[in-house]
Scaffold this active site. Sequence first.
Site, mmCIF file in Angstrom:
data_model
loop_
_atom_site.group_PDB
_atom_site.id
_atom_site.type_symbol
_atom_site.label_atom_id
_atom_site.label_comp_id
_atom_site.label_asym_id
_atom_site.label_seq_id
_atom_site.Cartn_x
_atom_site.Cartn_y
_atom_site.Cartn_z
ATOM 1 N N GLN A 162 20.043 38.794 50.550
ATOM 2 C CA GLN A 162 20.812 38.779 51.803
ATOM 3 C C GLN A 162 22.020 37.831 51.803
ATOM 4 O O GLN A 162 23.109 38.217 52.241
ATOM 5 C CB GLN A 162 19.874 38.408 52.948
ATOM 6 C CG GLN A 162 20.501 38.448 54.318
ATOM 7 C CD GLN A 162 19.459 38.229 55.394
ATOM 8 O OE1 GLN A 162 18.650 39.095 55.665
ATOM 9 N NE2 GLN A 162 19.464 37.062 55.997
ATOM 10 N N GLU A 204 27.722 38.669 58.910
ATOM 11 C CA GLU A 204 28.028 37.260 59.153
ATOM 12 C C GLU A 204 29.363 36.859 58.542
ATOM 13 O O GLU A 204 29.679 35.678 58.439
ATOM 14 C CB GLU A 204 26.910 36.374 58.600
ATOM 15 C CG GLU A 204 25.584 36.647 59.283
ATOM 16 C CD GLU A 204 24.513 35.615 58.962
ATOM 17 O OE1 GLU A 204 24.850 34.497 58.569
ATOM 18 O OE2 GLU A 204 23.344 35.951 59.103
ATOM 19 N N ASP A 241 19.516 33.050 50.377
ATOM 20 C CA ASP A 241 18.467 33.576 51.266
ATOM 21 C C ASP A 241 18.072 34.935 50.706
ATOM 22 O O ASP A 241 18.802 35.920 50.859
ATOM 23 C CB ASP A 241 18.983 33.703 52.707
ATOM 24 C CG ASP A 241 17.888 34.222 53.654
ATOM 25 O OD1 ASP A 241 16.759 34.466 53.174
ATOM 26 O OD2 ASP A 241 18.170 34.387 54.860
ATOM 27 N N LYS A 336 15.312 28.433 64.146
ATOM 28 C CA LYS A 336 16.064 29.378 64.978
ATOM 29 C C LYS A 336 15.460 29.348 66.383
ATOM 30 O O LYS A 336 14.309 29.774 66.569
ATOM 31 C CB LYS A 336 15.934 30.787 64.410
ATOM 32 C CG LYS A 336 16.629 30.999 63.065
ATOM 33 C CD LYS A 336 16.226 32.345 62.483
ATOM 34 C CE LYS A 336 17.100 32.763 61.314
ATOM 35 N NZ LYS A 336 16.533 33.935 60.599
ATOM 36 N N ARG A 365 21.769 33.337 64.077
ATOM 37 C CA ARG A 365 21.251 34.661 63.741
ATOM 38 C C ARG A 365 22.421 35.520 63.270
ATOM 39 O O ARG A 365 23.586 35.178 63.441
ATOM 40 C CB ARG A 365 20.592 35.342 64.965
ATOM 41 C CG ARG A 365 19.439 34.602 65.586
ATOM 42 C CD ARG A 365 18.308 34.258 64.628
ATOM 43 N NE ARG A 365 17.737 35.327 63.833
ATOM 44 C CZ ARG A 365 16.492 35.764 63.904
ATOM 45 N NH1 ARG A 365 15.655 35.239 64.800
ATOM 46 N NH2 ARG A 365 16.042 36.695 63.097
ATOM 47 N N SER A 366 22.091 36.675 62.708
ATOM 48 C CA SER A 366 23.176 37.549 62.248
ATOM 49 C C SER A 366 23.914 38.186 63.422
ATOM 50 O O SER A 366 25.090 38.524 63.306
ATOM 51 C CB SER A 366 22.635 38.610 61.298
ATOM 52 O OG SER A 366 21.508 39.250 61.851
ATOM 53 N N LYS A 387 23.020 26.224 59.119
ATOM 54 C CA LYS A 387 23.381 27.494 58.466
ATOM 55 C C LYS A 387 23.932 28.403 59.560
ATOM 56 O O LYS A 387 23.202 28.765 60.489
ATOM 57 C CB LYS A 387 22.136 28.097 57.823
ATOM 58 C CG LYS A 387 22.332 29.450 57.174
ATOM 59 C CD LYS A 387 20.976 30.034 56.766
ATOM 60 C CE LYS A 387 21.120 31.453 56.251
ATOM 61 N NZ LYS A 387 19.857 32.202 56.276
#
Length: 423
Positions: A162, A204, A241, A336, A365-366, A387
């Site tokens: 990813q 992203e 990731d 998260k 989050r994406s 991140k």
Amino acid sequence: MTDITAVDAWEVLDSRGNPTVRVRVDAGDATGQFTVPAGASTGAHEAVERRDGGDRYGGRGVREACAAVRDDLAPVVVGWSVTDQVGVDEALVDCDGTENLSTLGANAVLGVSGAVAHAAADATDRPLYDVLAPDSGPGAMPMPMINVLSGGLHAAADLPIQDFLAVPVGADTYPEALETVWEVRRAAGARIGSGEHPPPVADEGGFIPPVADADAAFELLVDAIRDAGYDPGREVAIAVDVAATHFYDADRDRYDLAGETLDRAAMIDRVVEWVDAYPVRSVEDPLAEDDWTGWERLADRIGDRVQLLGDDLLATNAGRLDRAVDAGAANAALIKPNQAGTITRTRRVVDAAQAADWAPVVSARSGETCDATIADLAVGLDAGQIKIGSLARSERLAKYNRLLGIDRAYDGDFAGCDALAPW
Ligand SMILES: O=C(O)[C@@H](CO)OP(=O)(O)O
Ligand SMILES: [Mg+2]
């Protein structure tokens, strides 16, 4: 006056153009808003957002979550002080009545929880990072891990992994960290794109490389680090990731990696090979979310030299973190807020990670908006790492830029590479 006087919620669109929940909390003249993000590679153990069954993607579910804020949660929190985040959050969770917040939806509950924090900042005239901090005060500016190459569920591409991220371990300040990765990103873009056609980008904002093979992607990133004038490993390290849950086949107990079928032992060997061959300092979700055996074996092999970061494995859940700490299954926890469901739960998972000497990494989050709350959260809770995604999409830049503002306003240290596990 800090008592909550009104709560409202409505649907807005996120960076994928999908609906999500925005909540506004008023406490007299003070006000706060928070917008809930949404994942694509979501784990089975996350708090449950209300999204399904829409007449467009998630639309009806999100509208139901907004209605739950107005009809169910607002009556519970009106009259409560915005400065009592713990009390409000417990009342919200009680009102939902389930552990995973599936009655009203984690997107409804977190929406109110986050907006209360913002309203507390406004009501007390303090910056949000200070409101979120413990009595000892806010912590260091976080070391960012920044997405350069994307695959998996975030990109319509063949690359199954990813995120390939750059960690500017040689940077001495947060602004220098951004500048370093910006140069790496530009060098990567020059390798992938041509003059006329800029490289395609994923959810992203990371570049989608024209490769399916993880080794080719690692090599591309190492070359880009060199092109930008940095020493791979010493000045700019790599984080990855793997997001392995999405290519794990539970029926066959196998990992399907770009045309290869790997059993647990072979998947573990593959991850160790990557760590041996490339300047990798952090590996997130190298195995599936319930592959506890695999995680423990991998931690035995490389947990003393690389950050092993649990995302789907831990799902920002205190019980799963405890289990993982007891088992020695990783050494770092992705954080998260929308996996947890409230600000208080998020804070408790960060506290538990730090108490176990694990590294917390606050994460976007994406699917995001320009809400920058996680920037304040990372500094307030002294997470040490963050991140957010790439450096070229506004919903990501809102957070990077908020951190630049915090860096200017607040004389905190930069966490630097010491923030990465293992210590
Ligand atoms: O897996 C992750 O770490 C996140 C962010 O990159 O993705 P998503 O929000 O889709 O779960
Ligand atoms: Mg992840």
